[in-house]
Structure formats: C-alpha cells, structure tokens
Design a protein around this motif. Sequence first.
Motif, PDB file in Angstrom:
ATOM      1  N   ILE A 284       0.865  -1.191   0.000  1.00 55.81           N
ATOM      2  CA  ILE A 284       0.000   0.000   0.000  1.00 55.81           C
ATOM      3  C   ILE A 284       0.895   1.232   0.000  1.00 55.81           C
ATOM      4  N   PHE A 285       0.706   2.095  -0.987  1.00 55.14           N
ATOM      5  CA  PHE A 285       1.495   3.322  -1.076  1.00 55.14           C
ATOM      6  C   PHE A 285       0.596   4.487  -0.689  1.00 55.14           C
ATOM      7  N   ILE A 286       0.983   5.209   0.363  1.00 53.42           N
ATOM      8  CA  ILE A 286       0.190   6.328   0.873  1.00 53.42           C
ATOM      9  C   ILE A 286       0.975   7.619   0.658  1.00 53.42           C
ATOM     10  N   ALA A 319      -6.652   2.294 -11.586  1.00 51.84           N
ATOM     11  CA  ALA A 319      -6.777   0.841 -11.471  1.00 51.84           C
ATOM     12  C   ALA A 319      -6.467   0.343 -10.068  1.00 51.84           C
ATOM     13  N   LEU A 320      -5.690   1.121  -9.291  1.00 54.22           N
ATOM     14  CA  LEU A 320      -5.276   0.670  -7.955  1.00 54.22           C
ATOM     15  C   LEU A 320      -5.616   1.688  -6.867  1.00 54.22           C
ATOM     16  N   TYR A 321      -6.432   2.675  -7.200  1.00 55.90           N
ATOM     17  CA  TYR A 321      -6.791   3.737  -6.255  1.00 55.90           C
ATOM     18  C   TYR A 321      -7.607   3.159  -5.103  1.00 55.90           C
ATOM     19  N   ASN A 322      -7.160   3.414  -3.894  1.00 55.10           N
ATOM     20  CA  ASN A 322      -7.765   2.869  -2.676  1.00 55.10           C
ATOM     21  C   ASN A 322      -7.725   1.343  -2.633  1.00 55.10           C
ATOM     22  N   ILE A 323      -6.791   0.780  -3.383  1.00 56.69           N
ATOM     23  CA  ILE A 323      -6.492  -0.655  -3.327  1.00 56.69           C
ATOM     24  C   ILE A 323      -5.038  -0.823  -2.889  1.00 56.69           C
ATOM     25  N   CYS A 324      -4.142  -0.186  -3.666  1.00 53.66           N
ATOM     26  CA  CYS A 324      -2.725  -0.152  -3.321  1.00 53.66           C
ATOM     27  C   CYS A 324      -2.184   1.277  -3.302  1.00 53.66           C
ATOM     28  N   VAL A 326      -3.088   5.236  -2.035  1.00 58.00           N
ATOM     29  CA  VAL A 326      -3.948   6.076  -1.199  1.00 58.00           C
ATOM     30  C   VAL A 326      -3.491   7.527  -1.306  1.00 58.00           C
ATOM     31  N   GLN A 327      -4.394   8.391  -1.729  1.00 55.78           N
ATOM     32  CA  GLN A 327      -4.118   9.826  -1.742  1.00 55.78           C
ATOM     33  C   GLN A 327      -4.456  10.377  -0.363  1.00 55.78           C
ATOM     34  N   THR A 328      -3.443  10.776   0.368  1.00 51.44           N
ATOM     35  CA  THR A 328      -3.646  11.222   1.745  1.00 51.44           C
ATOM     36  C   THR A 328      -4.467  12.504   1.803  1.00 51.44           C
ATOM     37  N   ASN A 329      -5.473  12.499   2.638  1.00 48.65           N
ATOM     38  CA  ASN A 329      -6.184  13.728   2.979  1.00 48.65           C
ATOM     39  C   ASN A 329      -5.524  14.253   4.248  1.00 48.65           C
ATOM     40  N   VAL A 344      -6.017   1.812   5.557  1.00 48.69           N
ATOM     41  CA  VAL A 344      -5.474   0.460   5.386  1.00 48.69           C
ATOM     42  C   VAL A 344      -6.600  -0.565   5.328  1.00 48.69           C
ATOM     43  N   ARG A 345      -7.571  -0.439   6.202  1.00 47.10           N
ATOM     44  CA  ARG A 345      -8.676  -1.405   6.218  1.00 47.10           C
ATOM     45  C   ARG A 345      -9.487  -1.339   4.930  1.00 47.10           C
ATOM     46  N   ARG A 346      -9.706  -0.123   4.420  1.00 43.51           N
ATOM     47  CA  ARG A 346     -10.436   0.011   3.156  1.00 43.51           C
ATOM     48  C   ARG A 346      -9.652  -0.622   2.012  1.00 43.51           C
ATOM     49  N   CYS A 347      -8.334  -0.405   1.993  1.00 40.46           N
ATOM     50  CA  CYS A 347      -7.504  -1.011   0.956  1.00 40.46           C
ATOM     51  C   CYS A 347      -7.545  -2.534   1.030  1.00 40.46           C
TER      52      CYS A 347
END
Length: 370
Positions: A284-286, A319-324, A326-329, A344-347
Amino acid sequence: MAARGAPEAPPLPLPVPFRAPRSRPQSRSLFGHVPALRLSAPAPAVSTATAERAVPGRQGAPLAEAALAEAAPSPGEWEWVSDRPSLRPPCLGALSYYSRHGRDPAFTEAGPGRRFRDLHARHLRLLEWPDRPHDALSVPGEPGKRYHLILPSFFHLLDTLHRDGRAFAVVFRTFGTDLPRVLQAVSCALDGQHPQFPALRDVALSVDLTPGQIRCSKKEVVLTRGAERLATREDRRKLYNYFSSFEGIGGFQDHFDWWARNQFSSRGGKPLWIDPHDPDIHHIFIDDNIRLDDGDTIVHPQVFFEQGSSSPRSVPTSALYNICLVQTNLLEAIADEDYFLRCVRRCEENYDRYLACVEKDTPNEQWDGQ
C-alpha cells in the motif's frame, strides 16, 4: 505537495506496504510505503523551519489544492462551489485553486483563501506538541510552541497493527533529504519516548537508520542502501521481491530528477510493483501527491499480470486507487487519529475484490475510490 523544480518536502510521515493470505486477510503481511511525513521544510534548514510553513494551506499546497471553485470566463474570477476542502471535485467543472494559481505562500491570509483561515488555524492547534520539547519528535514553531514532527495518526496505526497481531513493515519514500531525521524520530518513538504512545516500546520492529536510494532510467531501476545493490535490468521482479521480504522500518530517497524529466507524470514517479498472484503480500502506497490524473501524480504503479512473469505492465492510478494507492487527505490525517487505520482497512477490503477480479481475468475493473 512537491513544489515543481524543487525536491518534495512531505509534511507528515505515513506507512504503506502490507501483506496477508487471501482466505484470511488478517494474516496477510502489510507493507506500507509512505512519504517522510514531517512538519518541517526541507533540510538543511530543518532546525529553523516552522511547523506552520508545512501545515496544509500555509505554503499554498494541500489546502489550496483542496479548495474547489469554478473558474469564470473573465480572468481572475472564481465562483466557489464548496466551502469544504476535498481531494476530488464535488461537481463537474470544478478546479482546485492550486491548479490555476500554483503555490501561494499566503493562501489563507488574504484573497479567496481567507475563508479557510480558521480551518488552517484549527488544524495547526491539533499539531501542537503536548509535552516537554523532544529534539527528535517535535519541531519549533512560533515563539513558545512546538509541533509534532510526525503525525500522531501514523504512530496510532503502528500501535494498532501491533496490537492486532499483524505482520507489517514500513518503507519511507521521499524525494527530499529528510530521511535521517524521520528515521531517528521513529526509532525514538519505538524506544518508548513518545508521550502519547509509550506502548510503542513493545513493537518489535527494527529501524534501519541508513537511508537508501532508488534511481531510475529508461533501462532500469537501481536500489542501493549501504552494501546492498539491486537492479531491474535483467529481472524486473528483483525489487518486488526485495520489498515483499522487507523487515522492520527503513527509508529510500526516490529520483526527483527522473520525475521532473518525465513532466511530473506517473511514468517518472516513485516505482511500485504489485503481484496479484502473490496474495499473501499487500503493498500500500500512501502519499498526498497521488492523484487520479496520471499526468500529475507521484507513483508509477506496475503490475505482474502473468503469474511468475518478470515483466510488469504500467497501469493507471485509477486501477489501484484505494487498493494499493492512497491519496492522503492531510486535514483528516491531522484531525482523526484513526485516519490511516481506516485507509489500510479500506484497501484490504478492496484488495480482496481486486484479487477476485484478477482470478476472473477482469483486472481492469475500475473502482470509484470511495
């Protein structure tokens, strides 16, 4: 937000890669790739930089980018469509103030951004250091005040994953020169020195204080750290295997010049490799610079679609948004201690669906990012 023409100065640190088995998501090992989330400007002036300058809205970036308006035909005229900052447009035609005017050092002090001044001040108060000054974990701000170097929500994530018995590692990824200070701060926290998270002393994660480098070219990606050296020229799976077996906490400086030469697009971004045929591992890349616009984003995602293949294919961020990815708010990450945990749980939930799609040979199914 990285300023174009200068290495990124990430505001606060986050973890990213993780992994776990398909049938039992709780046992999947998580690997978090996160920017060096800190609240000071880029070195060498770290000790004199103030936290206010890195809080969303102060140097224009995150708050100006999250402020959505609709540009009128006449130059300089805007019609605000929302008084609540958001990462994605609330309606068609909405643009961020940042996209038209760039970084504004005084965005919340005057002009259209003044409406967000109280919001900025409120989040700045949330970042105030609650205890006696700590040279590694806090940074000076306005006279008499100190601020968290690293977001408390990051440490809360580490603490919760540990208490849940999860296997995980954290890799800091930055274009800047802040890794030594960030790694030292995390090491102090895991030594039990953080006043809000004393239980972190029980987290059995080693911190490697030696920063590594990742350098990219048309021919290969080269990773170095101390005596370690890996390159993808002959086998592009090498770095995927390296990060998938990574232990503890460490950090790497990515290749800013390569990103700039690729017009700050996904193609020149920080490389991330994903193998959906390896279900025990979840990367997961945040990063607050991840965007759905592949012409203006900071990560280059690549997927090994064929089992055992050494040749991944680049995929769009969507294709991987909120899977691997994550755009930090940043505003939520400051205000909500559970923010990264929820991410992390959503991903993890979405990753299970993604793996199911890959099994059905429909990996291009798009997600709405919600």
